[in-house]
Design a protein around this motif. Structure first.
Motif, PDB file in Angstrom:
ATOM      1  N   THR A  95       0.689  -1.389  -0.109  1.00 38.84           N
ATOM      2  CA  THR A  95       0.087   0.018   0.070  1.00 38.84           C
ATOM      3  C   THR A  95       1.003   1.115   0.098  1.00 38.84           C
ATOM      4  OG1 THR A  95      -0.179  -0.116   2.525  1.00 38.84           O
ATOM      5  CG2 THR A  95      -1.961  -1.153   1.107  1.00 38.84           C
ATOM      6  N   ARG A  96       0.139   2.276  -0.421  1.00 43.08           N
ATOM      7  CA  ARG A  96       0.740   3.793  -0.228  1.00 43.08           C
ATOM      8  C   ARG A  96       0.975   4.136   1.022  1.00 43.08           C
ATOM      9  NH1 ARG A  96      -2.330   4.790  -4.981  1.00 43.08           N
ATOM     10  NH2 ARG A  96      -1.129   5.105  -6.961  1.00 43.08           N
ATOM     11  N   ASN A  97       2.355   4.519   1.567  1.00 39.64           N
ATOM     12  CA  ASN A  97       2.552   5.069   2.586  1.00 39.64           C
ATOM     13  C   ASN A  97       1.872   4.453   3.929  1.00 39.64           C
ATOM     14  OD1 ASN A  97       3.780   7.554   1.394  1.00 39.64           O
ATOM     15  ND2 ASN A  97       1.790   7.989   0.699  1.00 39.64           N
ATOM     16  N   GLY A  98       1.553   3.112   3.821  1.00 41.24           N
ATOM     17  CA  GLY A  98       1.101   2.298   4.945  1.00 41.24           C
ATOM     18  C   GLY A  98       2.244   1.577   5.972  1.00 41.24           C
ATOM     19  N   GLY A 122       4.827  -1.365   7.233  1.00 43.00           N
ATOM     20  CA  GLY A 122       5.650  -2.468   6.695  1.00 43.00           C
ATOM     21  C   GLY A 122       7.121  -1.989   6.113  1.00 43.00           C
ATOM     22  N   VAL A 123       7.468  -2.736   5.371  1.00 41.53           N
ATOM     23  CA  VAL A 123       8.646  -2.624   4.721  1.00 41.53           C
ATOM     24  C   VAL A 123       8.719  -1.415   3.436  1.00 41.53           C
ATOM     25  CG1 VAL A 123      11.136  -3.530   3.625  1.00 41.53           C
ATOM     26  CG2 VAL A 123       9.697  -4.724   5.527  1.00 41.53           C
ATOM     27  N   GLU A 124       9.272  -0.671   3.350  1.00 41.10           N
ATOM     28  CA  GLU A 124       9.620   0.121   2.122  1.00 41.10           C
ATOM     29  C   GLU A 124      10.082  -0.453   0.912  1.00 41.10           C
ATOM     30  OE1 GLU A 124      10.106   2.972  -0.735  1.00 41.10           O
ATOM     31  OE2 GLU A 124      11.637   2.179   0.115  1.00 41.10           O
ATOM     32  N   VAL A 125       9.322  -0.238   0.056  1.00 37.40           N
ATOM     33  CA  VAL A 125       9.474  -1.286  -1.348  1.00 37.40           C
ATOM     34  C   VAL A 125       9.657  -0.381  -2.459  1.00 37.40           C
ATOM     35  CG1 VAL A 125       8.830  -3.474  -0.578  1.00 37.40           C
ATOM     36  CG2 VAL A 125       7.189  -1.926  -1.470  1.00 37.40           C
ATOM     37  N   GLY A 126       9.924   1.064  -2.227  1.00 35.34           N
ATOM     38  CA  GLY A 126       9.895   2.081  -3.148  1.00 35.34           C
ATOM     39  C   GLY A 126       8.850   2.803  -3.405  1.00 35.34           C
ATOM     40  N   SER A 127       9.260   4.293  -3.848  1.00 33.25           N
ATOM     41  CA  SER A 127       8.298   5.344  -4.192  1.00 33.25           C
ATOM     42  C   SER A 127       7.239   5.556  -3.078  1.00 33.25           C
ATOM     43  CB  SER A 127       7.753   5.130  -5.837  1.00 33.25           C
ATOM     44  OG  SER A 127       8.897   4.810  -6.698  1.00 33.25           O
ATOM     45  N   GLY A 128       7.376   5.401  -1.978  1.00 35.21           N
ATOM     46  CA  GLY A 128       6.465   5.372  -0.998  1.00 35.21           C
ATOM     47  C   GLY A 128       5.527   4.474  -0.731  1.00 35.21           C
ATOM     48  N   TRP A 129       5.750   3.150  -1.267  1.00 33.28           N
ATOM     49  CA  TRP A 129       4.777   2.024  -1.279  1.00 33.28           C
ATOM     50  C   TRP A 129       5.382   1.349  -0.073  1.00 33.28           C
ATOM     51  CZ3 TRP A 129       0.257   0.576  -3.655  1.00 33.28           C
ATOM     52  CH2 TRP A 129       0.007   1.624  -4.966  1.00 33.28           C
ATOM     53  N   HIS A 130       4.775   0.599   0.831  1.00 38.17           N
ATOM     54  CA  HIS A 130       5.228  -0.355   1.856  1.00 38.17           C
ATOM     55  C   HIS A 130       4.479  -1.831   1.825  1.00 38.17           C
ATOM     56  CE1 HIS A 130       6.304   3.485   3.161  1.00 38.17           C
ATOM     57  NE2 HIS A 130       7.250   2.904   3.973  1.00 38.17           N
ATOM     58  N   ALA A 131       5.085  -2.735   2.210  1.00 41.91           N
ATOM     59  CA  ALA A 131       4.909  -4.211   2.016  1.00 41.91           C
ATOM     60  C   ALA A 131       4.645  -4.557   3.275  1.00 41.91           C
ATOM     61  CB  ALA A 131       5.658  -4.702   1.152  1.00 41.91           C
ATOM     62  N   ARG A 132       3.554  -5.399   3.737  1.00 41.97           N
ATOM     63  CA  ARG A 132       3.330  -6.323   4.969  1.00 41.97           C
ATOM     64  C   ARG A 132       3.531  -7.709   4.246  1.00 41.97           C
ATOM     65  NH1 ARG A 132      -2.051  -5.633   7.530  1.00 41.97           N
ATOM     66  NH2 ARG A 132      -2.783  -4.810   5.474  1.00 41.97           N
ATOM     67  N   ILE A 133       4.079  -8.481   4.831  1.00 38.56           N
ATOM     68  CA  ILE A 133       4.495  -9.958   4.180  1.00 38.56           C
ATOM     69  C   ILE A 133       4.267 -10.902   5.076  1.00 38.56           C
ATOM     70  CG2 ILE A 133       6.849  -9.852   4.558  1.00 38.56           C
ATOM     71  CD1 ILE A 133       7.391 -11.206   1.921  1.00 38.56           C
ATOM     72  N   TRP A 134       3.453 -12.004   4.716  1.00 40.79           N
ATOM     73  CA  TRP A 134       3.221 -13.223   5.456  1.00 40.79           C
ATOM     74  C   TRP A 134       3.698 -14.478   4.732  1.00 40.79           C
ATOM     75  CZ3 TRP A 134      -0.006  -9.191   4.487  1.00 40.79           C
ATOM     76  CH2 TRP A 134      -0.676  -8.652   5.716  1.00 40.79           C
TER      77      TRP A 134
END
Length: 209
Positions: free
Chosen positions: A124-127, A129-141
């Motif tokens: 998600t944008r600015n959410g 989790g881990v930053e994955v580029g251009s302001g997007w962040h990932a939660r991973i399971w």
């Protein structure tokens, strides 16, 4: 409605997401990731390999999405699945490249139990989790299920190989396809074997329903 992009070439994952979202897959977009970084070394245990590969896919999906400039997408989902060798937790049984490698893999699994690992990232944008580029962040399971194979006799093996149900499938089989007659889940859930972390999929369903 929230627009979710599933960045995956897997027809099975697309079908699962469409089924959950309802007729026509309303609120979903699908896109194949054209490029992603090499999968990690087999010196890692398979659960770590699949998580690292999923994170690589997350970064690639965000990079491609930003280049396309589609502001309507609010969430990106990527996932990766690996089958663990019954004898070695550091060896992943990948997608067979031909009939010989498919048969070799199925013989290795025949009459035995093995783990299947799926790692899924919700981006998600600015959410959180881990930053994955251009302001997007990932939660991973990352989750696993244990699958048991029956002994596969010669006729059944010929049928499986001839059907080409192994094509594009980690471990050379599709639980929801022909191999379903020879397999059962003894621990975990089917969605993990079919392509999504079970915990991540619970989160995805909340977004789709």
């Amino acid at each position: 409605m929230t627009v979710i992009l599933l960045a995956s070439a897997s027809e099975r994952r697309r079908a699962i997401m469409t089924e959950v979202s309802g007729v026509g897959g309303h609120g979903l977009q699908f896109r194949t990731i054209k490029k992603h970084e090499p999968e990690p070394s087999s010196s890692l245990e398979v659960n770590l390999q699949v998580e690292a590969s999923c994170m690589h896919k997350a970064r690639s999906a965000v990079s491609e999405h930003v280049s396309i400039e589609d502001p309507g997408v609010e969430i990106i989902v990527v996932s990766d699945t690996l089958v663990e060798d019954p004898d070695d937790c550091r060896v992943a049984l990948g997608k067979p490249i031909d009939k010989i490698s498919a048969a070799s893999t199925l013989i290795r699994l025949s009459g035995r139990r093995h783990k299947v690992w799926s790692s899924t990232a919700i981006i998600t944008r600015n959410g959180p989790g881990v930053e994955v580029g251009s302001g997007w962040h990932a939660r991973i399971w990352t989750d696993s299920s244990i699958v048991e194979f029956d002994e596969i006799d010669v006729d059944a093996m010929d049928d499986l190989i001839g059907s080409e149900s192994w094509v594009g499938k980690a471990g050379g089989y599709d639980l929801a396809g022909k191999a379903g007659s020879f397999t059962r889940i003894v621990e975990g859930v089917d969605v993990t074997v079919l392509g999504f972390s079970s915990r991540a999929f619970s989160e995805i369903k909340k977004l789709l329903i």
